[in-house]
Structure formats: C-alpha cells, structure tokens
Scaffold this motif. Structure first.
Motif, short mmCIF file in Angstrom:
data_model
loop_
_atom_site.label_atom_id
_atom_site.label_comp_id
_atom_site.label_asym_id
_atom_site.label_seq_id
_atom_site.Cartn_x
_atom_site.Cartn_y
_atom_site.Cartn_z
N LYS A 128 20.91 125.11 -8.92
CA LYS A 128 19.83 126.02 -9.32
C LYS A 128 20.15 127.47 -8.97
CE LYS A 128 16.40 122.35 -8.78
NZ LYS A 128 15.20 121.88 -8.06
N GLY A 129 21.35 127.92 -9.32
CA GLY A 129 21.72 129.33 -9.15
C GLY A 129 22.19 129.72 -7.78
N GLY A 130 22.35 128.78 -6.85
CA GLY A 130 22.85 129.11 -5.52
C GLY A 130 23.98 128.18 -5.11
N ILE A 131 24.71 128.58 -4.07
CA ILE A 131 25.84 127.79 -3.60
C ILE A 131 25.54 127.23 -2.21
CG2 ILE A 131 28.22 127.90 -2.76
CD1 ILE A 131 28.96 129.66 -5.00
N ILE A 132 25.71 125.92 -2.09
CA ILE A 132 25.64 125.26 -0.78
C ILE A 132 27.07 125.04 -0.31
CG2 ILE A 132 24.83 123.22 0.47
CD1 ILE A 132 22.82 122.78 -1.88
N GLU A 133 27.46 125.75 0.74
CA GLU A 133 28.84 125.64 1.23
C GLU A 133 28.89 124.75 2.48
OE1 GLU A 133 32.70 128.29 2.70
OE2 GLU A 133 30.78 129.29 2.31
N THR A 134 29.84 123.83 2.49
CA THR A 134 30.08 122.99 3.66
C THR A 134 31.50 123.24 4.14
OG1 THR A 134 28.61 121.30 2.74
CG2 THR A 134 30.07 120.64 4.56
N LYS A 135 31.64 123.71 5.38
CA LYS A 135 32.95 124.08 5.89
C LYS A 135 33.71 122.84 6.36
CE LYS A 135 31.61 128.74 7.28
NZ LYS A 135 32.39 129.36 6.21
N ALA A 136 35.02 122.96 6.37
CA ALA A 136 35.90 121.86 6.76
C ALA A 136 36.22 121.93 8.25
CB ALA A 136 37.20 121.94 5.96
#
Length: 581
Positions: free
Chosen positions: A479-487
């Motif tokens: 929905k127009g946004g980024i969910i970032e999950t770091k490694a």
C-alpha cells in the motif's frame, strides 16, 4: 520406383485425388525412399508434399515437410541448406506452439556440434518445449536433453539420473530406439563414475535391444562402451570382440554415408568428364611443344638453376615465417585456453541456475533481473520446491568472474544439501546448516579460504512468508510503503563468534510485493557526478512502479540501471528478484 514400395494408404490417396491424403502419401513415399537411400527421389516427393500443404494453407503440414527436407539436406552434408529449412520449420512450429516444437529445437541443436553455446541454447529451448508438452514422450525427451547437457559438462551423477528417467519414459511408449540411446548414456555415465559393473549391465541391455530391432547405431555405441569396460577389467579377448563389432558397425554406417556421397558425386559426373577431356587435350599440346623446344635445353637448364636459387631463398623465408607463426600460435593458444576455461565455468554456472519453466510454475507473477559483470558471476538466484513450500533466494558470493562463479557453485550445492539431505524448510535453519557445509568444504583446502556468501532467503507457503538473511535485507512493498527487515550481520562463511540465523515470519496481504537483491544494483557508480545509486534511490524507484506488471517493472529497473551507469563500467554482478502475491 516400383509401386510395391508404396503402402496401401498412399496408393488409395493418389487415386482419390484427396489433397490432404495425397500430401500424406507423398510424405510416406519420401520416408520409404529415404530409408532405401534414394535421397534425390525422396527430396522430390517431400517437395510435392510441401506444395500441396502450402496450397491447403496447412501450417502444421508445411512445418513437417520443411523439417523432412532439412533432414535430407543434413544427411547429404549440406549443413547450410539444412539449417535454412530447419529454421523455416521452427518458425511455424513456434507460431503454432506445436507439439513438435521440442523436436524442431533439437534438430537445430544438432546443426552446431562444435559451437557449444549455440548447441546448448537450442537444447535448453528444446528441454523447455518438451517440459511444456508433458506426457511420456515430452518428459522423456526433457530428461534426455538435460542429461545431454550435464554429460557434456562432466556432471555425470546428475546426467545419470536424467537418462535413467528418459529410458523409463521411452520404454512406456515402446520407443525402443530412444530407450537404446538413453541406456547407452546411462552406461557411459556409470563408466565415468568408475562404476563398471553397473555400466556393463546397461551397455549389455542396450546391445541386446539393438540386436532385437537391428539398430546399427545402437550396436555401435553399446559395443564401444563394452570395449572400454572389458579393456579396463583386463578381459582382453572380450574387449577385442567388442572392438571388432564396433568397427563392423562403423563400416556399415560409413557405407550409408557413402551412398549419400555417391549421389552428390554423380551430380557432378558430367562436369568431371568434360574436365578430363580438356586436360587430355592440353597434355597433347604440351607434348608437341616439348618436342619443338628440345633445342632450347641450355636455356631450360639455366632456368632450373635460377629456380633452385629461388627455392633456397624461399626456404629461408619460410623458416622465418614458421618461427613467427609458431610464436603467434603459442600466444593464441594461451588466449584460447583462458577463454575455454571461462566458457566452461559459464556452462557449469548455467547448469545450477533454476530453469525459467520451473520459476514460472511455482512463483507465477515474478521477475528475475540477472546481470553478471563478466561472462560468469559470483551472484546467483536459487529456488527449491518442497511439498507446498517454495524457497527462493538472491545470493552474492565473494568476488565476481571465474573465482566468484566457483564459490557460487559451492554455496549453491550447500543450499541444496540443506534442503534435500537435511529436510530443512525454515530459512534461518537452512542458512545455519549452509554455513556449516560451506565451512567444511573450504576446510578441505590446504590454504585458508575466507570466501563466503551474502544472501536473502525466503520461503513462501500460501500467504505465509518467512525470511532469513546474511547481510542482504528483505523489502515488502504494501500500500505505497516499504517494510524493511534487516539481515544478520554475518556472512555464510568463516566468522568470529557466529550465531544461528534469525527467521522472520509475515502474513502477506493481497497485492504485496516481495523484493530480495544483492548489493550490485545500489552500489553502481553513475549519474552526472559518478556517484553510487544507493538504497534510497532504489526504494523510490520501486515505489514509483508498483502499478506496473512484474515484467514491466523488470524492464524499467534494467533501463534505469543502464541509464545511470552510462559509459561507466559495471562494477559488480547484479541480481534482483521481485514476487507479487
């Protein structure tokens, strides 16, 4: 040609003047003539069939006739014409998405026995077509093609499995000629793996089947394997028997080739005869001239002496040229060795990448942007399917080019073993086990190896997504946004105080897009100031194109990369995977 060689269907169709049946009749007659070695007559009947099919507008029939004509030109050694007819036939089969498409690609591959890249290109297309066809013939041919590629790359254990599967499929159909071919390849694979008992079993089976249907090529190939096996085992009498049988079959094959050669020679007979007459007349004229010129012996003797001096001088020049040529050949040979090594590495790496058909089957709406910096790459993309779970990853191994490609083979194999041998599907557990396997492999070296891999690994089961990473993150666009999950900040390789990799779980929503990637894209230098592209610009680019299809997104991302890079060199391999649920 005597009518006794025409089957009843052919005769009746010609009498009835039914165009479709008449075309089939001409085609059948062509097949009979080809088997009898009457190549030019067969060619005439195939052309008659082609004319009728063109008049009917029957594209499938046109493709078949063109293919048959190509086969005849191939048999006569006219490769250029064979390729021309094969290509026309292939174009129609592609247009129709015909069931014969795999066979057409296979014929094209056979036209390039020494051009490995072209041969492999058409073989892979044939494999995809056979996979799409399905059924016993399609899947049998699919495994046969893959086995051929792996055998040529000396990947005998992998090739073995494909040819066994091919033999099984062909046997179900009663397609014994291909069963024989497949079993011969099985025997050769076992031979190269030094499993001589198994190799002998399959070679004996192939030989027995070949005798049963009088398959000369099958007998020739099986006897060659058995000769090598008996020679290694020290059974020299049996080895001699197999050698003699192999030579006899080769003579039989060569006789068939001689038949086609004779046809070509007969076509040039009149020209050769006229040439011989002219040469005889010229010889008589020379004899008359020699009689008149006997008085000029002294002049001729002087000319001979001068000619000898010229020969001595030419010999001196030739030696100098030979030395120069030898030096040049050494340089060319060294260059060729280097090129061959890189091309071989490319074939190995191509073999470990998942085929496009497999990706499309399990990921549906997706793209893979894969841009090696050199011929081969340290980056690779990976996929496995286990029950209802699809595992996919974008990986970045140490370095690029040939060294990076070799590391990628080790890491790819470790990922497969973690899933297939150890039965793991949890991404964190897979990466932890993969690290353990990679370290064990590198510890076999006498020197310390610090190479390793960064990776973003996902498992997808319905709307449930799990992720684990080594340095490389996961981006989910929703929905127009980024969910970032770091490694985890630790590579797949040697690392002080290593910890298990963390698995992150998500419940996806309809329309979510998943992105995993190596660092080659964001680290590329370019633009007006020659700076890095950077992660923020990549985020903005992805967010701006989410209304596009995944295939359109791939094109836009690729064009943006090339525009940014401009005239600057690509600094690293690039691998980006996008999946929409």
């Amino acid at each position: 040609m005597s009518p006794k060689y025409w089957d009843s269907l052919s005769l009746e169709a010609i009498k009835m003047h039914a165009p479709d049946l008449e075309s089939k009749a001409y085609n059948n007659i062509g097949i009979i003539l080809k088997e009898r070695g009457e190549i030019l007559d067969a060619l005439d009947f195939y052309h008659k069939s082609l004319i009728i099919e063109e008049g009917l507008g029957n594209k499938e029939g046109i493709s078949t006739a063109l293919n048959n004509i190509g086969v005849l030109h191939d048999n006569m050694g006219d490769v250029k014409k064979a390729i021309s007819f094969y290509r026309r036939s292939l174009a129609i089969s592609k247009e129709l998405n015909s069931q014969s498409l795999g066979d057409r690609y296979w014929n094209m591959a056979a036209m390039f026995p020494k051009n490995i890249d072209s041969n492999t290109f058409y073989l892979r297309l044939a494999g995809d077509a056979y996979f799409e066809m399905g059924g016993d013939y399609g899947m049998g041919s699919y495994h046969y093609v893959l086995g051929t590629i792996q055998f040529r790359d000396s990947l005998y254990d992998i090739s073995l499995g494909h040819f066994k599967k091919a033999a099984e499929m062909y046997h179900k159909m009663g397609h014994m000629n291909y069963v024989i071919r497949s079993q011969n390849y099985v025997a050769w694979n076992y031979f190269h793996l030094k499993m001589y008992k198994e190799a002998e079993f399959y070679a004996d089976s192939s030989l027995s089947l070949s005798y049963g249907i009088e398959n000369v090529l099958g007998i020739m190939n099986a006897s060659e394997v058995l000769f090598e096996i008996q020679n290694i085992k020290g059974n020299y009498k049996e080895a001699l028997n197999m050698f003699q049988l192999n030579q006899a079959m080769k003579d039989s094959v060569n006789n068939n080739k001689l038949l086609s050669s004779t046809i070509r020679k007969n076509m040039a007979y009149e020209y050769a005869k006229e040439k011989a007459i002219r040469e005889t007349e010229l010889r008589k004229e020379r004899e008359l001239i020699n009689e008149k010129d006997k008085r000029q012996t002294q002049l001729i003797f002087a000319a001979i002496i001068g000619f000898l001096f010229m020969l001595i001088f030419a010999f001196f020049i030739q030696n100098r040229l030979k030395l120069t040529r030898k030096q040049r050949d050494i340089i060319d040979y060294q260059k060729q060795e280097l090129t061959d090594s890189i091309q071989y590495a490319k074939r190995i790496q191509s073999a470990i990448l998942p085929p496009s058909k497999l990706l499309k089957k399990h990921l549906k709406e997706f793209f893979v942007l894969y841009k090696p910096k050199d011929i081969v790459a340290g980056d690779f993309y990976w996929m496995e399917h286990k029950e209802n779970i699809v595992l996919f990853a974008a990986a970045d191994c140490t370095g690029h080019g040939v060294p990076g490609a070799m590391v990628s083979v080790v890491c790819n194999n470790a990922l497969k073993r973690s899933v297939r041998e150890h039965g793991l599907t949890d991404p964190g557990e897979i990466l932890t086990k993969t690290r353990e396997i990679v370290i064990q492999e590198f510890e076999k070296s006498e020197e310390e190896v610090k190479d390793g891999m960064d990776i973003a690994l996902c498992s997808l089961e319905g709307n449930k997504l799990q992720y684990a990473g080594a340095h490389n993150p996961l981006w989910i666009i929703r929905k127009g946004g980024i969910i970032e999950t770091k490694a985890n900040k630790q590579p797949i390789g040697q690392f002080d105080n290593p910890e298990p990799y963390t698995t992150h779980s998500f419940n996806l929503e309809h329309g979510d897009s998943i992105f995993v990637f190596s660092d080659g894209y964001v680290d590329q230098f370019g633009g007006e100031k020659g700076k890095k592209f950077k992660a923020k610009a990549f985020r903005d680019l992805l967010l701006s194109i989410q209304d596009k299809s995944m295939e359109e997104q791939k094109t836009i991302i690729d064009e943006a990369f090339e525009t940014w890079r401009g005239n600057l060199e690509q600094i690293d391999d690039v691998c980006v995977i996008g999946v929409r649920v």
